[in-house]
Design a protein around this motif. Structure first.
Motif, PDB file in Angstrom:
ATOM      1  N   ARG A 177       0.820  -1.211   0.000  1.00  0.00           N
ATOM      2  CA  ARG A 177       0.000   0.000   0.000  1.00  0.00           C
ATOM      3  C   ARG A 177       0.852   1.258   0.000  1.00  0.00           C
ATOM      4  O   ARG A 177       0.614   2.194  -0.761  1.00  0.00           O
TER       5      ARG A 177
ATOM      6  N   ARG B  50       2.575   1.804  -3.315  1.00  0.00           N
ATOM      7  CA  ARG B  50       1.634   2.349  -4.300  1.00  0.00           C
ATOM      8  C   ARG B  50       1.365   3.821  -4.037  1.00  0.00           C
ATOM      9  O   ARG B  50       1.292   4.633  -4.981  1.00  0.00           O
TER      10      ARG B  50
ATOM     11  N   MET C 148       1.979   6.958  -6.580  1.00  0.00           N
ATOM     12  CA  MET C 148       0.853   7.808  -6.994  1.00  0.00           C
ATOM     13  C   MET C 148       1.170   9.282  -6.855  1.00  0.00           C
ATOM     14  O   MET C 148       0.521  10.121  -7.478  1.00  0.00           O
TER      15      MET C 148
ATOM     16  N   ASP D   6       1.990  10.653 -10.147  1.00  0.00           N
ATOM     17  CA  ASP D   6       0.968  10.575 -11.184  1.00  0.00           C
ATOM     18  C   ASP D   6       0.342  11.938 -11.424  1.00  0.00           C
ATOM     19  O   ASP D   6       0.564  12.896 -10.674  1.00  0.00           O
TER      20      ASP D   6
ATOM     21  N   GLN E 269      -5.441  13.946  -9.477  1.00  0.00           N
ATOM     22  CA  GLN E 269      -6.734  13.267  -9.556  1.00  0.00           C
ATOM     23  C   GLN E 269      -7.845  14.285  -9.800  1.00  0.00           C
ATOM     24  O   GLN E 269      -7.696  15.477  -9.488  1.00  0.00           O
TER      25      GLN E 269
ATOM     26  N   TRP F 182     -12.002  13.382  -6.060  1.00  0.00           N
ATOM     27  CA  TRP F 182     -11.123  12.527  -5.253  1.00  0.00           C
ATOM     28  C   TRP F 182     -10.589  13.254  -4.020  1.00  0.00           C
ATOM     29  O   TRP F 182      -9.945  12.643  -3.163  1.00  0.00           O
TER      30      TRP F 182
ATOM     31  N   VAL G  25      -7.470   6.297  -1.526  1.00  0.00           N
ATOM     32  CA  VAL G  25      -7.529   5.053  -2.305  1.00  0.00           C
ATOM     33  C   VAL G  25      -7.233   3.914  -1.340  1.00  0.00           C
ATOM     34  O   VAL G  25      -6.103   3.742  -0.882  1.00  0.00           O
ATOM     35  N   GLY G  26      -8.252   3.125  -1.002  1.00  0.00           N
ATOM     36  CA  GLY G  26      -8.077   2.072  -0.016  1.00  0.00           C
ATOM     37  C   GLY G  26      -8.095   2.625   1.403  1.00  0.00           C
ATOM     38  O   GLY G  26      -8.183   3.836   1.621  1.00  0.00           O
TER      39      GLY G  26
ATOM     40  N   SER H 181      -6.709  -2.525  -1.803  1.00  0.00           N
ATOM     41  CA  SER H 181      -7.753  -2.319  -2.800  1.00  0.00           C
ATOM     42  C   SER H 181      -7.746  -0.870  -3.288  1.00  0.00           C
ATOM     43  O   SER H 181      -7.034  -0.024  -2.744  1.00  0.00           O
ATOM     44  N   ARG H 182      -8.554  -0.599  -4.272  1.00  0.00           N
ATOM     45  CA  ARG H 182      -8.682   0.762  -4.795  1.00  0.00           C
ATOM     46  C   ARG H 182     -10.050   1.367  -4.457  1.00  0.00           C
ATOM     47  O   ARG H 182     -10.491   2.310  -5.116  1.00  0.00           O
TER      48      ARG H 182
ATOM     49  N   PRO I 129     -12.702   3.688  -2.649  1.00  0.00           N
ATOM     50  CA  PRO I 129     -12.569   5.021  -2.034  1.00  0.00           C
ATOM     51  C   PRO I 129     -13.037   4.994  -0.581  1.00  0.00           C
ATOM     52  O   PRO I 129     -14.071   4.408  -0.256  1.00  0.00           O
TER      53      PRO I 129
END
Length: 259
Positions: free
Chosen positions: A125, A128, A132, A135, A138, A142, A147-148, A194-195, A197
């Motif tokens: 987690r 990730r 992110m 990235d 969002q 968001w 996320v998770g 998981s992804r 919310p």
């Protein structure tokens, strides 16, 4: 050559004089790490209450270090990496060892597997989360979601049966059972990686007309924490768990509205 020498001199000057605003968030992160490692010590000594308290202290400092970094404008890549390592120990390793020492050691052959599963899930987690950061931003909907399940919340969910059992020792047959705790660790690990919310309060704004009622709720919460700390923390964790499906529904409504 002159430009290269100038850059080298500038880098040396930066190393010689580091502003305190860059150091302060890292100090808070180290305090969180110390609390997490101390929790492991108390878990080994079977001092369950102190072990849980140390993890909550680590969560408090984890909440604080980001605020300090933003307030002092002292965010650095080093601080972000240190924060992830601290979270891994405090919310991945420490709760796993706590649950193992409390009950899962009695599960032949498989007890340690569930502890490893949670620690690995936490590492994945956080890895990730770090990727992110690079990235693209969002969409706006968001802003109020993670996320998770975030790391501190995941550790609280795992410790929920332990906290409730402090006030209800007669329910140990359920809360301390290997099957219940192992299943809970698997579910929490899946929620972490998981992804889906989940609600975030980082950018939550309170309307002015809600200020006084919110202060009353805070005062009520403080009184419950003083009088019934374990039951209050355990029930708050249960409420957070119930908020997860609500967050999913709200997220998809927000997404639909945005699109």
């Amino acid at each position: 050559m002159e430009k290269i020498n100038q850059k080298l001199q500038m880098s040396k000057q930066k190393l010689k004089a580091l502003p305190f605003r860059k150091i302060a968030p890292n100090i808070v992160t180290l305090l969180a790490l110390c609390a997490g490692v101390t929790s492991i010590r108390y878990s080994i000594q079977a001092d369950w209450a102190k072990a849980v308290i140390c993890i909550f202290v680590a969560a408090f400092f984890d909440l604080l270090d980001g605020r300090v970094a933003r307030m002092l404008k002292g965010s650095t890549k080093f601080g972000a990496e240190l924060d992830s390592l601290s979270d891994f120990v405090s919310f991945g390793v420490a709760p796993a060892i706590l649950l193992y020492q409390w009950t899962l050691f009695d599960l032949p052959k498989f007890g340690w597997f569930f502890c490893l599963l949670m620690s690995i899930g936490m590492a994945m987690r956080l890895a990730r989360f770090n990727t992110m950061l690079d990235d693209e931003p969002q969409p706006e909907y968001w802003n109020h979601f993670f996320v998770g399940v975030p790391a501190p919340a995941a550790s609280a969910l795992v410790m929920m049966p332990l906290m409730i059992s402090f006030d209800f020792p007669q329910m140990d047959w359920l809360f301390r059972s290997n099957a219940f705790c192992a299943t809970l660790m698997v579910i929490v690990t899946l929620l972490m990686v998981s992804r889906i919310p989940t609600f975030s309060t980082k950018k939550l704004k309170i309307p002015t007309y809600m200020f006084v009622p919110m202060m009353l709720v805070v005062a009520l919460f403080a009184s419950f924490i003083i009088s019934q700390p374990w039951l209050t923390l355990g029930m708050m964790t249960v409420i957070y768990a119930l908020s997860i499906p609500v967050g999913i529904v709200v997220f998809y409504f927000e997404k639909k509205k945005y699109e």
